[in-house]
Design a protein around this motif. Structure first.
Motif, mmCIF file in Angstrom:
data_model
loop_
_atom_site.group_PDB
_atom_site.id
_atom_site.type_symbol
_atom_site.label_atom_id
_atom_site.label_comp_id
_atom_site.label_asym_id
_atom_site.label_seq_id
_atom_site.Cartn_x
_atom_site.Cartn_y
_atom_site.Cartn_z
ATOM 1 N N LEU A 86 0.810 -1.229 0.000
ATOM 2 C CA LEU A 86 0.000 0.000 0.000
ATOM 3 C C LEU A 86 0.838 1.271 0.000
ATOM 4 O O LEU A 86 0.368 2.332 0.396
ATOM 5 C CB LEU A 86 -0.944 0.032 1.211
ATOM 6 N N SER A 87 2.068 1.187 -0.484
ATOM 7 C CA SER A 87 2.950 2.347 -0.481
ATOM 8 C C SER A 87 2.888 3.149 -1.774
ATOM 9 O O SER A 87 3.316 4.312 -1.814
ATOM 10 C CB SER A 87 4.393 1.905 -0.232
ATOM 11 N N ASP A 88 2.358 2.548 -2.847
ATOM 12 C CA ASP A 88 2.312 3.239 -4.128
ATOM 13 C C ASP A 88 1.244 2.601 -5.007
ATOM 14 O O ASP A 88 0.642 1.584 -4.643
ATOM 15 C CB ASP A 88 3.684 3.174 -4.812
ATOM 16 N N PHE A 89 1.029 3.182 -6.197
ATOM 17 C CA PHE A 89 -0.009 2.707 -7.099
ATOM 18 C C PHE A 89 0.593 1.910 -8.258
ATOM 19 O O PHE A 89 1.729 2.147 -8.673
ATOM 20 C CB PHE A 89 -0.800 3.891 -7.654
ATOM 21 N N LYS A 90 -0.208 0.985 -8.774
ATOM 22 C CA LYS A 90 0.191 0.176 -9.910
ATOM 23 C C LYS A 90 -0.897 0.237 -10.970
ATOM 24 O O LYS A 90 -2.076 0.448 -10.651
ATOM 25 C CB LYS A 90 0.420 -1.284 -9.490
ATOM 26 N N PRO A 91 -0.548 0.023 -12.231
ATOM 27 C CA PRO A 91 -1.550 0.037 -13.297
ATOM 28 C C PRO A 91 -2.553 -1.098 -13.142
ATOM 29 O O PRO A 91 -2.230 -2.172 -12.644
ATOM 30 C CB PRO A 91 -0.712 -0.149 -14.568
ATOM 31 N N SER A 92 -3.748 -0.855 -13.591
ATOM 32 C CA SER A 92 -4.773 -1.895 -13.671
ATOM 33 C C SER A 92 -5.454 -1.717 -15.024
ATOM 34 O O SER A 92 -4.850 -2.059 -16.042
ATOM 35 C CB SER A 92 -5.765 -1.788 -12.509
ATOM 36 N N LEU A 93 -6.646 -1.139 -15.065
ATOM 37 C CA LEU A 93 -7.267 -0.868 -16.361
ATOM 38 C C LEU A 93 -6.576 0.294 -17.068
ATOM 39 O O LEU A 93 -6.647 0.412 -18.290
ATOM 40 C CB LEU A 93 -8.755 -0.557 -16.182
ATOM 41 N N ALA A 94 -5.926 1.140 -16.305
ATOM 42 C CA ALA A 94 -5.124 2.224 -16.884
ATOM 43 C C ALA A 94 -3.666 1.784 -16.927
ATOM 44 O O ALA A 94 -3.160 1.168 -15.987
ATOM 45 C CB ALA A 94 -5.262 3.496 -16.057
ATOM 46 N N THR A 95 -2.999 2.092 -18.016
ATOM 47 C CA THR A 95 -1.594 1.701 -18.160
ATOM 48 C C THR A 95 -0.649 2.783 -17.659
ATOM 49 O O THR A 95 0.466 2.494 -17.231
ATOM 50 C CB THR A 95 -1.271 1.393 -19.626
ATOM 51 N N GLU A 96 -1.092 4.029 -17.734
ATOM 52 C CA GLU A 96 -0.281 5.148 -17.250
ATOM 53 C C GLU A 96 -1.187 6.346 -16.990
ATOM 54 O O GLU A 96 -2.314 6.411 -17.477
ATOM 55 C CB GLU A 96 0.823 5.514 -18.240
ATOM 56 N N TRP A 97 -0.683 7.300 -16.204
ATOM 57 C CA TRP A 97 -1.478 8.480 -15.880
ATOM 58 C C TRP A 97 -0.552 9.651 -15.580
ATOM 59 O O TRP A 97 0.617 9.479 -15.228
ATOM 60 C CB TRP A 97 -2.395 8.206 -14.693
ATOM 61 N N LYS A 98 -1.107 10.850 -15.718
ATOM 62 C CA LYS A 98 -0.317 12.050 -15.504
ATOM 63 C C LYS A 98 -1.210 13.166 -15.000
ATOM 64 O O LYS A 98 -2.316 13.367 -15.496
ATOM 65 C CB LYS A 98 0.379 12.475 -16.800
ATOM 66 N N ALA A 99 -0.710 13.902 -14.007
ATOM 67 C CA ALA A 99 -1.449 15.046 -13.477
ATOM 68 C C ALA A 99 -1.075 16.302 -14.261
ATOM 69 O O ALA A 99 0.059 16.445 -14.738
ATOM 70 C CB ALA A 99 -1.118 15.248 -12.002
ATOM 71 N N SER A 100 -2.024 17.202 -14.401
ATOM 72 C CA SER A 100 -1.742 18.483 -15.044
ATOM 73 C C SER A 100 -0.904 19.340 -14.109
ATOM 74 O O SER A 100 -0.803 19.067 -12.907
ATOM 75 C CB SER A 100 -3.053 19.204 -15.373
ATOM 76 N N ASP A 101 -0.313 20.389 -14.638
ATOM 77 C CA ASP A 101 0.552 21.253 -13.826
ATOM 78 C C ASP A 101 -0.208 21.895 -12.668
ATOM 79 O O ASP A 101 0.359 22.113 -11.593
ATOM 80 C CB ASP A 101 1.186 22.330 -14.694
ATOM 81 N N ASP A 102 -1.483 22.210 -12.881
ATOM 82 C CA ASP A 102 -2.261 22.854 -11.820
ATOM 83 C C ASP A 102 -2.957 21.840 -10.915
ATOM 84 O O ASP A 102 -3.706 22.216 -10.003
ATOM 85 C CB ASP A 102 -3.291 23.825 -12.410
ATOM 86 N N LEU A 103 -2.718 20.535 -11.151
ATOM 87 C CA LEU A 103 -3.278 19.433 -10.353
ATOM 88 C C LEU A 103 -4.806 19.384 -10.376
ATOM 89 O O LEU A 103 -5.422 18.728 -9.531
ATOM 90 C CB LEU A 103 -2.796 19.513 -8.896
#
Length: 532
Positions: A86-103
């Motif tokens: 439970l220390s970090d996230f792993k891909p599941s149905l999504a392969t990758e993700w990215k936050a915008s600069d303004d979050l």
């Protein structure tokens, strides 16, 4: 009383339905992963899991119980999952993700090889970004427990890409997306079944719903079109066993392979059976005593400090959990949260009755006072020991008021409880423990009914939520906030409860994580099998 409890325990062991064979602690603690290392995984068989409560619905937006989520995890998938610790996230149905600069937005790229399980209203079609938009917006607008709060809309930016938009930054979004309430489902099945969809859940997971016998069991079978690693098991059956002693006996007799919610003396029964393994570790669950920060004697910080230093927390935890299953809590954050640091443990006030009396003598309550402590019946043991300590150490007369949940939550939320004992469990993200219980914008809610307010703490909590998504940076901010919180003595930290399950020696590859989730096949690398 102590001798009576010892006698009762001996009697339970003697009269147990099945003979108990003593074994060394190293044998009884042998983990399933350690067993699996000596055997090659085998395919086949149905895993029987005991659940202590009957599920009401499997509809992602309507479910409210942890026991329902245990079933849903095997039927559906979320965009991302937590890793095993439970220390970090792993891909599941999504392969990758990215936050915008303004979050304020997150973009997710989706797998293209995912298909829904066949249902009454669709034949197992491909999952696309439109399904993600439908499922997440449905959760954001209709979830009974706001499992996707703060989401404004979900935009389809490609056949296999979506962008989640929020009106303001929220670094806790990724944690929320791991919740089974946010699994991806097909609109046709929801529309077709209507209010009955909760009894006919269709998802993209490793197992699909076969049948549901109310108050008895829920049968799942392997989904042969599952996009992830092929499950070793042919199926999973969740059996409803509400009585804790019957749950233990069901495990020992072989009626279930995994037993959940193991507490009290049943922990010892399982530990001394060489054919079983007790899995118990600190969980994301705290017990604490809130002190009213707005009115009454405890509005004075010095009175709160005196009460904390007159509380022998170690004695309370030992008395309440004599069979194990809990450890002393040092801070308002579980040890299994990624925001926790061992350095926080030195912040806990030392038990010092003499210093406590000296502090109280410096207030207008030097001779003690009368107050009320509200508790649920299940937490009376905490209250009784605390009551005795206050009378002996500070001449404070604590009137223990036992009440039901609705009354307690209303009194606490409105700030009408001088003291109350509560419990808090949520995601590993510190936001769900600290912002929800110490931020001033939560005054008037159950989390901060005590009325704690510190502008410096607010500023740190806001910064951790809105200015960065980096876990190390956020953890540092939360730890600074905790240092300030502990200096204000707004509540007394009691214990960090274990998450517990027990398994037979045939179960391989299974472990109980800190959030108590039952993962049978999971993109985090879990794939349970039976060695028989």
């Amino acid at each position: 009383m102590k001798k009576f409890k010892q006698y009762l325990f001996i009697l339970v062991l003697i009269t147990a339905v099945f003979a108990i064979s003593a074994c060394s602690s190293s044998d009884s603690k042998k983990g399933s992963d350690g067993q699996a290392a000596n055997n090659e995984p085998k395919s086949g068989g149905t895993l029987n899991v005991g659940l202590s409560s009957n599920p009401n619905t499997l509809d992602p937006i309507k479910y409210t119980g942890a026991y329902e989520s245990q079933i849903m995890r095997s039927i559906g998938n979320t965009l991302i999952v937590y890793n095993k610790d439970l220390s970090d996230f792993k891909p599941s149905l999504a392969t990758e993700w990215k936050a915008s600069d303004d979050l304020k937005s997150y973009t997710f790229k989706l797998r293209e090889d995912v298909y829904f399980q066949p249902g009454k209203y669709q034949d197992g079609r491909q999952m696309t970004a439109e399904d993600v938009k439908y499922s997440l917006e449905r959760s954001a607008k209709e979830s009974a427990l706001s499992r996707l709060s703060g989401v404004d809309s979900v935009e389809v930016t490609g056949k296999f890409e979506v962008t989640i938009h929020m009106p303001k930054p929220n670094a806790s979004l990724l944690a929320m997306l791991t919740d089974p309430g946010n699994i991806i489902i097909p609109k046709e099945e929801v529309d077709g079944w209507g209010d009955q969809f909760g009894a006919h859940l269709v998802g993209t997971g490793p197992f699909q719903l076969k049948d549901w016998q109310t108050d008895q069991k829920v049968n799942l079978v392997r989904n042969d079109k599952y996009w992830g690693e092929k499950p070793y098991l042919d199926g999973v059956t969740f059996k409803i066993i509400k009585d804790p002693n019957m749950m233990t006996n069901a495990l020992r007799s072989g009626d279930v392979d995994i037993a959940t919610d193991i507490k009290g003396q049943n922990r010892k029964v399982i530990e001394t059976d060489k054919n079983l393994t007790l899995l118990s570790k600190p969980g994301l669950s705290l017990t604490y005593l809130d002190l009213n920060n707005m009115s009454g004697p405890t509005a004075d910080p010095k009175v709160r400090e005196a009460i904390y230093k007159a509380t022998n927390v170690e004695e309370i935890v030992k008395g309440v959990s004599q069979w194990g299953g809990a450890s002393v809590s040092y801070a308002p954050l579980p040890k299994e949260s990624w925001g926790y640091s061992k350095d926080l443990e030195k912040l806990k006030p030392q038990y010092d009755p003499k210093e406590a009396k000296k502090l109280l003598a410096e207030t207008k309550y030097a001779k003690g006072f009368k107050t009320e402590l509200y508790v649920l019946e299940s937490r009376v043991p905490y209250a009784t020991i605390f009551q005795n300590q206050m009378k002996e150490n500070l001449n404070i007369d604590v009137d223990v008021k036992v009440t039901e949940w609705g009354t307690l939550s209303e009194l606490a939320a409105k700030g009408n409880a001088p003291m109350y004992i509560g419990g808090w469990s949520w995601y590993p993200d510190p936001y769900f423990f600290l912002n929800k219980t110490f931020h001033s914008d939560q005054i008037g809610s159950l989390g901060n009914g005590k009325g704690y307010k510190n502008p410096e703490v607010d500023a740190l909590l806001n910064k951790a939520l809105t200015e960065t998504v980096d876990q190390k940076e956020r953890a540092a901010l939360y730890q600074e906030a905790i240092k300030l919180i502990m200096k204000d003595y707004p509540r007394i930290e009691f214990d960090n409860l274990d998450q517990t399950a027990a398994i037979s020696q045939n179960v391989q590859g299974f472990d109980i994580p800190a959030d108590g989730s039952i993962n049978i096949v999971n993109p985090n690398g879990t794939n349970v099998w039976l060695n028989k």
